[in-house]
Design an enzyme around this catalytic site. Structure first.
Site: not given
Length: 442
Positions: A413, A417
């Site tokens: 992450h 995204d």
């Protein structure tokens, strides 16, 4: 004066006596040739020669083969011991590295004189491993030869052992019960053998609280290290989806025979997922990228190398399919088959597993229904496939039973995204549920 024939006879006798006195093994002391003049027109020569015995008892030292650039050392696991006879190319030991096992064969027929490294010892490229005394012929295979001789001996003993079963068979028919006897009387008790002794002591194995230890091999240590580093470094997040496998199963059933006839390959499901991932990675290049923590830069790869996790008796290996974006179904299926065969035979080289920009892990072959895979660094994402299970789903407002598969995408992450991750997984879902998406490049 003597006649000419008598002179020739005397000369021949003297030459023969001198020749018998000289041993052939005294090479340098004997002249290269002795000429015996038979007559004035012909010359008969007896030349010296010697043979060099083949040196079968030479002792040679076998060293560790060179490793790849990314591997510096490995652990030795011996297959043979001192005094064992080995044939040429027979495996003497295996060197377990961080990525694979390197087999070290015998360079010739011989007997192992000494092991220069203990079992489990660390070695580098070029380290002496063992000494081998060469022999002229390969060791005789005694075990296969003994098998035929042992078999005939076992047959008569088996035929002579029938007393246990024959003794239990009655020689006369049991008496027929009279009508006055209840039907519960058991005349067949004579047919049943007496209670057999227990096969093992009932107490053995019960209540035993023991344990044993085994050293982790180098590959397992490396896997544990890398996965723990991934947990400590990456901000891992997993997104899920489900795929209706009806169309891909129907396509496989319809074209399986034609595909096998045309390409000589069985059409499987993995190639569809590999091809779908290649298309999705081209649309979402950030999933194919990686963070360089040293320079704080994002490295975008212009190529797609997909690692496919394969389970073998020795553990999990991850060979790489390179340049997947340039392959069709047949190319992918052929490569998967070749890598899988090499993995099962433990013939994967380090180059076969080096690199990879994305990984596919198929836990469904073991029956896994749901799971969250861990990123294989230095990659940024991994796709987890699971078992195909018939489940009720709503299709067009109606409940139908369809073969469904859960898929999971774990991603870093820090770089990827949620939008890119979900879009990536939906692309795979669309391509597998409708293979025409890839054909039409949609």
């Amino acid at each position: 004066m003597l006649s000419r024939s008598r002179c020739v006879s005397r000369a021949f006798s003297r030459s023969l006596a001198a020749f018998q006195k000289v041993s052939l093994c005294q090479g340098p002391s004997y002249p290269d040739s002795r000429k015996i003049v038979a007559d004035s027109s012909s010359v008969c020569s007896v030349r010296y020669f010697k043979t060099t015995a083949v040196r079968k008892d030479d002792v040679i030292t076998v060293n560790t083969p060179a490793f790849a650039e990314s591997v510096t050392e490995g652990d030795v696991r011996w297959e043979k011991a001192v005094g064992d006879a080995v044939a040429e190319d027979e495996v003497v030991c295996e060197i377990e590295t961080d990525k694979t096992s390197v087999q070290v064969p015998s360079p010739a027929n011989g007997v192992i004189e000494a092991l220069l490294v203990p079992d489990g010892g660390k070695v580098e490229g070029g380290t002496p491993l063992f000494t081998l005394r060469k022999t002229g012929a390969a060791p005789a295979k005694a075990k296969p030869a003994e098998a035929p001789t042992a078999t005939p001996k076992a047959e008569p003993t088996v035929s002579a052992v029938p007393p246990p079963s024959a003794a239990a068979i009655p020689t006369q028919m049991p008496p027929v019960p009279s009508p006055s006897q209840p039907s519960s009387s058991k005349p067949v008790s004579a047919v049943k053998p007496t209670a057999a002794p227990p096969l093992a002591d009932p107490g053995v194995g019960r209540g035993v609280r023991s344990e044993h230890r085994e050293k982790m091999n180098r590959m397992r240590q490396r896997i544990a290290q890398r996965l723990k580093e991934a947990q400590n470094t990456c901000a891992m997040l997993t997104t899920f989806n489900e795929i209706d496998m009806s169309n891909i199963q129907e396509m496989r059933a319809r074209h399986r025979d034609a595909f096998l006839k045309r390409h000589g390959l069985k059409l499987g499901f993995m190639c569809a997922f590999v091809r779908a991932c290649a298309s999705a990675l081209q649309e979402q290049p950030v999933v194919n990228a990686v963070i360089d923590d040293a320079t704080k830069e994002v490295v975008y790869r212009d190529y797609i190398d997909i690692s496919v996790a394969v389970a073998t008796p020795r553990g999990l290996v991850v060979p790489v399919i390179r340049n997947v974006e340039t392959m069709n179904y047949a190319d992918i299926e052929r490569t998967i088959g070749e890598l899988g065969e090499k993995a099962r035979k433990n013939e994967l080289a380090i180059e076969d597993m080096d690199g990879g920009t994305f990984t596919i892990s198929n836990g469904g072959v073991f029956g896994s229904l749901f799971g969250t895979p861990i990123i294989n660094p230095p990659q940024s994402a991994i796709l987890g496939m699971h078992a195909i299970v018939d489940r009720p789903v709503v299709v067009g407002g109606k409940v139908e039973v369809r073969p469904m598969m859960y898929v999971a995408l774990t991603y870093d992450h820090r770089l990827i995204d949620g939008r890119e991750a979900v879009t990536f997984l939906r692309k795979i879902k669309a391509a597998v549920e409708d293979p025409r998406v890839l054909l039409l490049d949609l």
